[in-house]
Structures are given as structure tokens and as C-alpha cells.
Write an enzyme that holds these catalytic residues in place. Structure first.
Site, PDB file in Angstrom:
ATOM      1  N   GLY A 188      16.061   7.361   5.651  1.00 54.53           N
ATOM      2  CA  GLY A 188      17.209   8.263   5.636  1.00 54.53           C
ATOM      3  C   GLY A 188      17.034   9.431   6.588  1.00 54.53           C
ATOM      4  N   ASP A 189      18.128  10.173   6.796  1.00 49.80           N
ATOM      5  CA  ASP A 189      18.141  11.387   7.622  1.00 49.80           C
ATOM      6  C   ASP A 189      17.747  11.128   9.073  1.00 49.80           C
ATOM      7  OD1 ASP A 189      18.812  12.741   5.292  1.00 49.80           O
ATOM      8  OD2 ASP A 189      16.716  13.082   4.775  1.00 49.80           O
TER       9      ASP A 189
ATOM     10  N   ARG B 240      11.268  17.891   4.060  1.00 49.24           N
ATOM     11  CA  ARG B 240      11.021  16.463   4.259  1.00 49.24           C
ATOM     12  C   ARG B 240       9.563  16.261   4.644  1.00 49.24           C
ATOM     13  NH1 ARG B 240      16.337  16.137   8.036  1.00 49.24           N
ATOM     14  NH2 ARG B 240      17.901  16.017   6.399  1.00 49.24           N
TER      15      ARG B 240
ATOM     16  N   GLY C 114      19.856  10.802  11.474  1.00 49.00           N
ATOM     17  CA  GLY C 114      20.875  11.373  12.368  1.00 49.00           C
ATOM     18  C   GLY C 114      22.121  10.488  12.407  1.00 49.00           C
ATOM     19  N   LYS C 115      22.371   9.771  11.305  1.00 46.10           N
ATOM     20  CA  LYS C 115      23.517   8.846  11.260  1.00 46.10           C
ATOM     21  C   LYS C 115      24.845   9.586  11.428  1.00 46.10           C
ATOM     22  CE  LYS C 115      22.102   7.562   7.193  1.00 46.10           C
ATOM     23  NZ  LYS C 115      20.789   8.247   7.135  1.00 46.10           N
TER      24      LYS C 115
ATOM     25  N   ALA D 156      23.813  11.263  -0.086  1.00 40.94           N
ATOM     26  CA  ALA D 156      23.780  11.367   1.365  1.00 40.94           C
ATOM     27  C   ALA D 156      24.134  12.777   1.821  1.00 40.94           C
ATOM     28  CB  ALA D 156      24.783  10.381   1.974  1.00 40.94           C
ATOM     29  N   GLY D 157      23.531  13.186   2.925  1.00 38.18           N
ATOM     30  CA  GLY D 157      23.909  14.435   3.589  1.00 38.18           C
ATOM     31  C   GLY D 157      23.924  14.148   5.071  1.00 38.18           C
ATOM     32  N   HIS D 158      25.109  14.043   5.649  1.00 40.29           N
ATOM     33  CA  HIS D 158      25.243  13.657   7.058  1.00 40.29           C
ATOM     34  C   HIS D 158      25.732  14.857   7.859  1.00 40.29           C
ATOM     35  CE1 HIS D 158      25.661   9.102   5.944  1.00 40.29           C
ATOM     36  NE2 HIS D 158      24.528   9.657   5.532  1.00 40.29           N
ATOM     37  N   THR D 159      24.875  15.302   8.776  1.00 38.76           N
ATOM     38  CA  THR D 159      25.186  16.520   9.528  1.00 38.76           C
ATOM     39  C   THR D 159      25.891  16.191  10.834  1.00 38.76           C
ATOM     40  OG1 THR D 159      23.083  17.334   8.675  1.00 38.76           O
ATOM     41  CG2 THR D 159      24.157  18.677  10.373  1.00 38.76           C
TER      42      THR D 159
ATOM     43  N   GLN E 197      21.612   6.648   3.568  1.00 37.93           N
ATOM     44  CA  GLN E 197      20.176   6.416   3.331  1.00 37.93           C
ATOM     45  C   GLN E 197      19.584   5.612   4.504  1.00 37.93           C
ATOM     46  OE1 GLN E 197      22.387   5.739   0.230  1.00 37.93           O
ATOM     47  NE2 GLN E 197      22.208   7.931   0.357  1.00 37.93           N
TER      48      GLN E 197
ATOM     49  N   THR F 249      16.640   3.938  -3.314  1.00 35.40           N
ATOM     50  CA  THR F 249      17.909   4.309  -3.950  1.00 35.40           C
ATOM     51  C   THR F 249      18.442   3.071  -4.662  1.00 35.40           C
ATOM     52  OG1 THR F 249      20.004   5.467  -3.626  1.00 35.40           O
ATOM     53  CG2 THR F 249      19.368   3.888  -1.900  1.00 35.40           C
TER      54      THR F 249
ATOM     55  N   LYS G  61      16.285  12.657  17.972  1.00 35.71           N
ATOM     56  CA  LYS G  61      15.278  13.705  17.823  1.00 35.71           C
ATOM     57  C   LYS G  61      14.083  13.538  18.767  1.00 35.71           C
ATOM     58  CE  LYS G  61      15.868  16.058  13.913  1.00 35.71           C
ATOM     59  NZ  LYS G  61      15.916  16.521  12.529  1.00 35.71           N
TER      60      LYS G  61
ATOM     61  N   LYS H 104      25.548  12.347  12.984  1.00 31.84           N
ATOM     62  CA  LYS H 104      25.772  12.713  14.385  1.00 31.84           C
ATOM     63  C   LYS H 104      26.217  11.500  15.196  1.00 31.84           C
ATOM     64  CE  LYS H 104      23.930  13.671  18.767  1.00 31.84           C
ATOM     65  NZ  LYS H 104      23.086  14.303  19.748  1.00 31.84           N
TER      66      LYS H 104
HETATM   67  P1  GDP Z   1      21.710  11.639   8.428  1.00 31.49           P
HETATM   68  O1  GDP Z   1      21.563  11.744   6.964  1.00 31.49           O
HETATM   69  O2  GDP Z   1      21.114  10.391   8.972  1.00 31.49           O
HETATM   70  O3  GDP Z   1      23.122  11.857   8.912  1.00 31.49           O
HETATM   71  O4  GDP Z   1      20.844  12.831   9.044  1.00 31.49           O
HETATM   72  P2  GDP Z   1      20.808  14.356   8.512  1.00 31.49           P
HETATM   73  O5  GDP Z   1      22.050  15.036   8.920  1.00 31.49           O
HETATM   74  O6  GDP Z   1      20.413  14.423   7.087  1.00 31.49           O
HETATM   75  O7  GDP Z   1      19.553  14.901   9.303  1.00 31.49           O
HETATM   76  C1  GDP Z   1      19.489  14.885  10.682  1.00 31.49           C
HETATM   77  C2  GDP Z   1      19.280  16.324  11.195  1.00 31.49           C
HETATM   78  O8  GDP Z   1      18.846  16.287  12.535  1.00 31.49           O
HETATM   79  C3  GDP Z   1      20.554  17.134  11.206  1.00 31.49           C
HETATM   80  O9  GDP Z   1      20.228  18.482  10.967  1.00 31.49           O
HETATM   81  C4  GDP Z   1      21.084  16.947  12.610  1.00 31.49           C
HETATM   82  O10 GDP Z   1      21.906  18.032  13.037  1.00 31.49           O
HETATM   83  C5  GDP Z   1      19.807  16.907  13.396  1.00 31.49           C
HETATM   84  N1  GDP Z   1      19.812  16.072  14.605  1.00 31.49           N
HETATM   85  C6  GDP Z   1      20.455  14.896  14.828  1.00 31.49           C
HETATM   86  N2  GDP Z   1      20.101  14.393  16.034  1.00 31.49           N
HETATM   87  C7  GDP Z   1      19.222  15.271  16.575  1.00 31.49           C
HETATM   88  C8  GDP Z   1      18.468  15.291  17.787  1.00 31.49           C
HETATM   89  O11 GDP Z   1      18.531  14.388  18.618  1.00 31.49           O
HETATM   90  N3  GDP Z   1      17.629  16.352  17.971  1.00 31.49           N
HETATM   91  C9  GDP Z   1      17.516  17.369  17.078  1.00 31.49           C
HETATM   92  N4  GDP Z   1      16.656  18.358  17.347  1.00 31.49           N
HETATM   93  N5  GDP Z   1      18.202  17.369  15.909  1.00 31.49           N
HETATM   94  C10 GDP Z   1      19.032  16.326  15.663  1.00 31.49           C
HETATM   95  P1  IMO Z   2      21.131  10.174   3.981  1.00 32.85           P
HETATM   96  O1  IMO Z   2      22.372   9.327   3.948  1.00 32.85           O
HETATM   97  C1  IMO Z   2      17.021  10.715   2.581  1.00 32.85           C
HETATM   98  C2  IMO Z   2      16.140   9.355  -1.494  1.00 32.85           C
HETATM   99  C3  IMO Z   2      15.803  10.406  -2.520  1.00 32.85           C
HETATM  100  C4  IMO Z   2      14.860   9.614  -3.406  1.00 32.85           C
HETATM  101  C5  IMO Z   2      15.463   8.223  -3.396  1.00 32.85           C
HETATM  102  C6  IMO Z   2      16.352   7.899  -4.599  1.00 32.85           C
HETATM  103  O2  IMO Z   2      21.418  11.618   4.167  1.00 32.85           O
HETATM  104  O3  IMO Z   2      20.136   9.638   4.943  1.00 32.85           O
HETATM  105  P2  IMO Z   2      18.787   8.696  -5.292  1.00 32.85           P
HETATM  106  O4  IMO Z   2      19.341  10.077  -5.516  1.00 32.85           O
HETATM  107  O5  IMO Z   2      19.491   7.939  -4.233  1.00 32.85           O
HETATM  108  O6  IMO Z   2      18.647   7.916  -6.573  1.00 32.85           O
HETATM  109  O7  IMO Z   2      17.270   8.959  -4.786  1.00 32.85           O
HETATM  110  O8  IMO Z   2      16.254   8.136  -2.215  1.00 32.85           O
HETATM  111  N1  IMO Z   2      17.420   9.564  -0.788  1.00 32.85           N
HETATM  112  C7  IMO Z   2      17.532   9.987   0.482  1.00 32.85           C
HETATM  113  N2  IMO Z   2      16.575  10.368   1.356  1.00 32.85           N
HETATM  114  N3  IMO Z   2      18.319  10.679   2.969  1.00 32.85           N
HETATM  115  C8  IMO Z   2      19.279  10.259   2.105  1.00 32.85           C
HETATM  116  O9  IMO Z   2      20.558  10.065   2.480  1.00 32.85           O
HETATM  117  C9  IMO Z   2      18.899   9.930   0.783  1.00 32.85           C
HETATM  118  N4  IMO Z   2      19.575   9.513  -0.311  1.00 32.85           N
HETATM  119  C10 IMO Z   2      18.659   9.278  -1.251  1.00 32.85           C
HETATM  120  O10 IMO Z   2      15.179  11.518  -1.936  1.00 32.85           O
HETATM  121  O11 IMO Z   2      13.588   9.526  -2.795  1.00 32.85           O
HETATM  122 MG    MG Z   3      20.841  13.076   5.500  1.00 30.27          MG
END
Ligand code: GDP
Ligand code: IMO
Ligand code: MG
Length: 421
Positions: A12-13, A302, A15-16, A39-42, A221, A236, A328, A18
Site C-alpha cells: 500500500g501507499d 510507516r 502513490g496510487k 485507503a488514503g490516496h493523496t 492497498q 486486509t 518516489k 497520484k
Molecule cells: P496511495 O495510498 O498509494 O495513493 O499513496 P499515499 O497517498 O498513501 O502515499 C503516497 C505519498 O507519497 C503521498 O504523500 C504522495 O503525495 C507522495 N508521492 C507520490 N508520488 C511521489 C513521488 O514520486 N515523490 C515523492 N517525494 N512523493 C510522492
Molecule cells: P492505501 O490504499 C497501507 C493495512 C493496515 C493493516 C492491514 C489491515 O492507502 O494504499 P485493515 O484496516 O484493512 O483491516 O488493515 O492493512 N492497510 C494499509 N496499509 N495502505 C493502505 O491503503 C492500507 N489499508 C490497509 O495498516 O496492516
Molecule cells: Mg495510502
């Protein structure tokens, strides 16, 4: 016409959010197909930063339809406040459709999630958003679905029955019971707000595809958190791999064209569970600091480590990733050397396969390959040619190890910090 799927290839996280925002330049509809507001998508546009939890990341492109599909678990109060916030900021929320078959999350799911975590001997480190309990209700055939938002009387009956059942569980666990009347008052108001958005979204998606429009499925995720293929039980509760998009959005497999895999240039994980390349030294702290690696949903730091080609390669294989978006890369700019895990050592033997058991995965020793760093800034780079040679070499090695072609590189959080390869 074809549908494309975009998934996270790690924990997860990646950069989906973006990438979805970047790719929706050429897309007519974005569909979330699993997960919920765990999920938290920035998305960063200019100097504005948005974090989306349930609303698809296509919402910032006018004219793009945003579907919350049948495979998603929807926090009724959470989605309402997310949509109202976006509307206040000028976004056109009329682009959103909510599946009549999506499962709904209520306060009792969140409370059950938290009680489960607090009482567990083996903690998962969930986001406490009620995801596991909601999918459990779905499988147990007592979940409440989107369609009920349009039938308040039926919704009230089902909600009260489920809330009473959960209250009996809470009482048995010595936990305070839910005030059902107070909760219902909130749910009733939110349901009235959401009802006009409820649709049989499978037909909306089908109509788009038949009209030759581009549909992009937005994974949440990552592959290593998949309920079947991930590092069970530290996963998850949904299908996060590309296959999940077919059932979670109602798209036939033969309509799928590309599978985009978003790959962070190093590895992170939030919550518990095995993480073979995790760094506990200054390098880990440095990645967290430079990469700003704090959860977009829970704010938790993280865990950070080197790129793991065994785990990511396995994930790309299962999802059939044919296009990679590496994110990143800029976070690695200052490092003199980079390590890539190319195999695991387990009980004295080398393996390139991901073990099924979490206990084994905790015991593996990563086998590293060392590559030279580039030690200059890439955050202003606007084309592949401008990248330093060592950065190109690092990227090429990642693509080779996970057996997919790199199509996009991201060197910063903003839309414009992205280029094609
Ligand atoms: P997601 O859950 O896959 O959408 O990713 P998140 O939003 O949880 O986490 C990605 C983080 O990295 C966010 O704060 C984005 O703004 C940041 N991000 C995405 N792409 C890049 C990159 O290429 N470089 C940097 N430095 N940050 C990035
Ligand atoms: P995005 O979409 C990173 C992780 C939790 C935990 C496990 C189970 O932003 O990438 P849950 O609440 O789903 O039952 O938790 O999955 N987890 C994530 N880790 N990014 C996420 O979403 C996540 N969604 C759940 O931290 O380890
Ligand atoms: Mg996220």
C-alpha cells in the site's frame, strides 16, 4: 472498449492516488473496486493537497465519472462527510455513483474492529475502520448494501437488527454498548444524502465500455495485503490484486487491457506483519523523513526498507502487471548506495519465492545486490533522458527483476513531477 486496472504492488501507499489523477487525463470513468476508507490516496495539484478515502481519485478531472463499485465496503458517515467536504471545495460530486451492491460500514463494525485489535494476541495493526467486520458480514450474508440507502424503512429495520446483534457481542466482551437510537439518527441523515447517488453501477460501467470510452479501475492497498495472496494473516480483507477488479467492478476479464502496477522505488509497510527488508537504522529513518512516510489515513509512521524484488515480483506476477509506474525515485536522491533484495535465504537455502507462512517470512534473510546511487536531485527532472545514468540503471534493474516494463516515473508528489519512459 477496454478497461485498465491500476493496483499497488507492495503493502500500500505506493502513490496510487497520484497516478490515477495523472492517468485520468485520458480516462472517462474511474472505478474503485475493493477496500474502503482504510485507503488514503493523496493527490497534489499545484499547492493543494487532497487525501481521498472512498471517492475515486478521478474526481479532480471535470467530466470524469467516479464509481464506487460493488466490491467496496462503504462507511456511510465517512463517505457522506468526504463528499460534502469535496463539494465545499468546489468539486462536482454529481460525477459520483455508488453501487447498490456495495456493502455498508456502520459504527458497530468500527467498534468491533477496535475491540478485536485491542484483545488480540496477534495484532494486525488494522486501520480500525471496520473493514474486516464488514467483509465478514458480507461473507456471512448479513451485510447491509447500498440499495438499502434508497429504502429508509428497510434500512432502519436491518440496521437495528444488526446493531442489536453487535451490542450483544459488545456486552459479552464487557464493552459499552452502542446507543442505537443516536447512531440511527446519524445514519438516517447520511442515507438521505447518499440515496440519490445509488445506481446499479455494473450497467454504468458496461455502457461506458460499449460506447468505446476508457475505464480505469483504482486499486486500494497493495498486492501483498491481498486476502488470498498477501502475507496472511497480516493482510486486509479484500482482493487487492488485479483479479479483484473484475468481480469488484463487474468487468469481464476479457475486457481488460492494461494492468498498471504502482511500485515505490523502496518499500514501506504500515501496521504489523513480516517485512524482510525493513531498516531499523539511520537509512530507515532517512527514508521515512525524506519520503514523508506517515499514513495518509491514520498518521502512523510507516516502516521503511530497501526495495524487495522477491515480494514485489510475486505481486506483479499475480496481477499480470504489464506497465509499471515507479514512484518516489526522488526520495533516494542523496544515497551513495542502494540495496535491492533479489532473493531470500531460508534455513540455509536461497529462494526467489515468497513463502506462504508469515513465520517463515519473518525468518528469511534478504540477499542484497548493491547499486551505486546518483547523489543529485531528480525532483525537477521532466523526461527520462534527463535522469542521471545511475538512476536509469536502478530503474532498469527494478523492471527486469519484477518482469514488467516501466512506463511512468514519478519524482515528486505533484502532477507535473511525472514523465513517461
Ligand atoms: P496511495 O495510498 O498509494 O495513493 O499513496 P499515499 O497517498 O498513501 O502515499 C503516497 C505519498 O507519497 C503521498 O504523500 C504522495 O503525495 C507522495 N508521492 C507520490 N508520488 C511521489 C513521488 O514520486 N515523490 C515523492 N517525494 N512523493 C510522492
Ligand atoms: P492505501 O490504499 C497501507 C493495512 C493496515 C493493516 C492491514 C489491515 O492507502 O494504499 P485493515 O484496516 O484493512 O483491516 O488493515 O492493512 N492497510 C494499509 N496499509 N495502505 C493502505 O491503503 C492500507 N489499508 C490497509 O495498516 O496492516
Ligand atoms: Mg495510502
Amino acid at each position: 472498449m477496454p478497461a485498465d486496472i491500476l493496483i499497488g504492488t507492495q503493502w500500500g501507499d505506493e502513490g496510487k492516488g497520484k497516478l490515477i489523477d495523472v492517468l485520468t487525463r485520458d480516462v472517462d470513468m474511474v472505478v474503485r473496486f475493493q477496500g474502503g476508507n482504510n485507503a488514503g490516496h493523496t493527490v497534489e495539484i499545484g499547492d493543494r493537497k487532497y487525501v481521498l478515502h472512498l471517492v475515486p481519485s478521478g474526481i479532480f478531472r471535470p467530466g470524469v465519472k467516479c464509481v464506487i463499485g460493488n466490491g467496496v465496503v462503504v462507511d456511510v458517515l465517512g463517505l457522506t462527510s468526504e463528499m460534502q467536504d469535496l463539494a465545499r471545495q468546489g468539486m462536482d460530486v454529481s460525477a459520483i455513483e455508488l453501487s447498490d451492491r456495495a456493502q455498508l460500514i456502520f459504527e458497530y463494525h468500527k467498534r468491533a474492529d477496535a475491540i478485536g485489535e485491542d484483545g488480540a494476541t496477534v495484532k494486525i495493526g488494522t486501520t480500525r475502520r471496520g473493514i474486516g467486520p464488514a467483509y465478514a458480514d458480507k461473507a456471512d450474508r448479513c451485510g447491509i448494501r447500498g440499495i438499502e440507502l434508497t429504502r429508509p424503512e428497510q434500512l432502519e429495520k436491518l440496521f437495528r437488527a444488526q446493531a442489536a446483534k453487535y451490542n450483544r457481542l459488545f456486552a459479552r466482551a464487557g464493552q459499552p454498548e452502542l446507543d442505537v437510537d443516536a447512531e440511527w439518527a446519524k445514519v438516517k441523515e447520511a442515507a438521505a444524502y447518499l440515496a440519490p447517488f445509488v445506481r446499479n453501477t455494473v450497467y454504468s460501467v458496461d455502457a461506458m465500455l460499449k460506447a468505446g470510452k476508457n475505464v480505469l479501475c483504482e486499486g486500494a492497498q497493495g498486492g501483498l495485503l491481498d486476502i488470498d495472496h498477501g502475507t496472511y494473516p497480516f493482510v486486509t480483507s479484500s482482493s487487492t490484486v488485479s483479479g479483484g477488479a473484475c468481480s469488484g467492478a463487474g468487468i469481464p476479464p476479457r475486457m481488460v487491457r492494461d494492468v498498471w502496477g504502482v511500485l515505490k522505488a523502496y518499500t514501506t509497510r504500515v501496521g504489523e506483519g513480516p517485512f524482510p527488508t525493513e531498516l531499523f537504522d539511520d537509512n530507515g529513518e532517512n527514508l521515512r523523513k525524506v519520503g514523508n512516510e506517515y499514513g495518509a489515513t491514520t498518521g502512523r509512521p510507516r516502516r521503511c526498507g530497501w526495495f524487495d524484488a522477491v515480494a514485489s515480483g510475486y505481486s506483479c506476477m499475480i496481477s499480470g502487471v504489464n506497465k509499471l509506474a515507479v514512484t518516489k525515485l526522488d526520495v533516494l536522491d542523496d544515497l551513495p548506495e542502494l540495496q535491492i533484495c533479489v532473493a531470500y535465504e531460508l534455513d540455509g537455502k536461497q529462494t526467489a519465492e515468497l513463502p506462504a507462512s508469515a513465520e517463515d517470512l519473518v525468518r528469511v534473510k534478504p540477499v542484497y545486490e548493491t547499486l551505486p546511487g546518483w547523489q543529485c536531485s531528480t525532483s525537477g527532472v521532466t523526461s527520462y533522458d534527463q535522469l542521471p545514468e545511475n538512476a536509469k540503471r536502478y530503474l532498469a534493474r527494478l523492471g527486469e527483476l519484477v518482469n514488467a516494463e516501466i512506463a511512468i516515473v514519478s519524482v515528486g508528489p505533484r502532477r507535473d513531477q511525472t514523465f513517461e519512459v
